[in-house]
Scaffold this motif. Sequence first.
Motif, short mmCIF file in Angstrom:
data_model
loop_
_atom_site.label_atom_id
_atom_site.label_comp_id
_atom_site.label_asym_id
_atom_site.label_seq_id
_atom_site.Cartn_x
_atom_site.Cartn_y
_atom_site.Cartn_z
N PRO A 181 0.81 -1.22 0.00
CA PRO A 181 0.00 0.00 0.00
C PRO A 181 0.84 1.28 0.00
N GLY A 182 0.26 2.33 -0.57
CA GLY A 182 0.90 3.64 -0.62
C GLY A 182 0.00 4.60 -1.38
N SER A 183 0.19 5.88 -1.15
CA SER A 183 -0.72 6.87 -1.72
C SER A 183 -0.66 6.93 -3.24
N ARG A 184 0.55 6.95 -3.82
CA ARG A 184 0.66 7.19 -5.26
C ARG A 184 0.06 6.06 -6.09
N VAL A 199 6.90 -5.89 -12.62
CA VAL A 199 7.09 -4.88 -11.58
C VAL A 199 6.44 -3.59 -12.04
N LEU A 200 5.36 -3.18 -11.38
CA LEU A 200 4.66 -1.95 -11.73
C LEU A 200 4.89 -0.93 -10.62
N THR A 201 5.78 0.01 -10.87
CA THR A 201 6.10 1.04 -9.88
C THR A 201 5.36 2.32 -10.25
N THR A 202 4.62 2.87 -9.30
CA THR A 202 3.97 4.16 -9.56
C THR A 202 4.92 5.28 -9.15
N ASP A 203 4.78 6.43 -9.80
CA ASP A 203 5.78 7.48 -9.69
C ASP A 203 5.11 8.85 -9.62
N ASN A 207 6.95 1.75 -15.28
CA ASN A 207 6.94 2.88 -14.35
C ASN A 207 5.82 3.83 -14.76
N LEU A 208 4.88 4.03 -13.85
CA LEU A 208 3.67 4.76 -14.17
C LEU A 208 3.57 6.06 -13.36
N PRO A 209 3.79 7.24 -13.97
CA PRO A 209 3.62 8.50 -13.25
C PRO A 209 2.13 8.86 -13.14
#
Length: 571
Positions: free
Chosen positions: A30-33, A105-109, A174-176
Amino acid sequence: MNENEMLQKYISCLWEGLLAQKIKRVVLSPGSRSTPLALAAAQLAQEKLIELFVDVDERSAAFFALGLIKASAEPALIICTSGTAAANYFPAVCEAQLSHLPLLVLTTDRPPELQDIQAPQTIDQQKLYGNHVKHFWQLPLPSSSTKERQYLWQTVQRSVAVAKQEPAGPVQLNLPLRKPLVPQLPFKLPDNLQPLNFKAVSAQLDATQKQQLSRQLSGKRGLIIAGPQSKLDLISSQKILEWAQANNWPIIADPLSNLRSAANSNLISTADFLCRLPTINIAKYQPEVIIQTGSTLVSAAISNWLKQISVPTYFLDQHHSGVEATLQAKYYFPLSATDFLKDLTIQPAPLDWLQRWQQVEQLVTAQLDDYFLQQTKLSEIAAVYWLGKGLQPGNAFISNSMPIRDVDNFWLQSQAKIFCNRGANGIDGINSTALGMAAEYSKQQNVLLTGDLAFFHDLTGLQMAKNYKLNLRVIINNNNGGGIFSFLPQSGKPGFNQVFGTPQNLDLQHLAAACQANYRLAVTPTDFQELIKQPSHRLELIEVRSDRTANLLEHQQLNRQIQTVIQEELI
């Protein structure tokens, strides 16, 4: 179209692409972004379109996903928020790359305007994992553009295909995202998802190649080296067994080949003891040709022996890596054992060649059986021996360091499937990966064999057992420190215990209580055998206490005993 509607269309498009490519297992931290992805995942899990696991520790989450992948042989997706959350995935990403595991690996940014201005929870996430992923994609910010959504839909599906294609491995998306981060929910997926089709190209041997191989292998004293496999390939395993039996070829089977459980007299599981002897003393066991499968062997002794004998080696390079660890292979084939051995007919080797190896197997196995039947005190290697005898059937995850080496030598004829993180060979994430395995095999008996340091290193991972009611029996060989270092040259040097032994003085009974696990202390072999016979339905810790010095001496004594018998009776 307002911003919430735009975000909904974008996130819906992303999940449509993932589901079209059969992504079913998702591990979220979990995390906000990552809010829009998380809320969408919760909806999909409620609709039973995905299986969702939530793990607050990103390092644990990524290793848990590796356990799911190992057990299912299917890709898994991990999702995290921005900043150092993504960095905590790094150890598991490295393991996935070296073990050829399709980890998405899906990192939000943060968006571009928040980069490099000291905004909180912001690091440079572009190509964060460098060469440890097969590919990196920087996804576009959500917008109302249909062309961008088409690109997103295609790229997401392509990322799954790239992760799965040989050599399989991890990829990063990487998803902004800009605020607001709450899409309009619920969203609706199309009734018929239309996947893109990425066809795998499979190599085959032609008739001329088959004839040439037949000439090269016919009548030769051949040996099959079956190394660790990244996934269970039952068809190839059966083909290896049948072909070897038909042609009188012994099979040196690494424990992670998962061949040892077969009832096949060509299997050799005790070659490590033989290969520790000087090469000149065991010249009559040198083959004329070798077929090798899988990755790096657990046994350093066998690998060293292969380097010294230097005979023609045909390496079945299923992962297209173009290299094998001993650097002795002369021929590389990007094929599975099934494809290589299919219709490959040769003249069998002389029967006495196979019998020579079978005598080693029978002699060493008898020595081990006699030794452990006489022991009244439970040691680390006795626990491994009796666990191998008692876990039938089931699934076993083995920690690196001493446990996997002891399994190689003392785990005989178990019916259990065996897993281990042998890519980077680290002790990080062991508990979490084992629990991922247990989540996939929820209806079966699952065991983790580990040491006290590896267990301590991943304590946060145990929370997943509680949260998801996972069934895992953990056998902890507790020698109060890093036992494997006692086998290395630095043992006994000034300061050794402080910087290598590193005793943690763990109270495992209290740790068990903290994570709501059952706890048992096994003192004798009889105690241990009775405990592992009992079915387990939750997290359970069984402690086996040992002494590092005594463990070293027992290994040395038993190894000398077996080598002496081999030399006296077979050489």
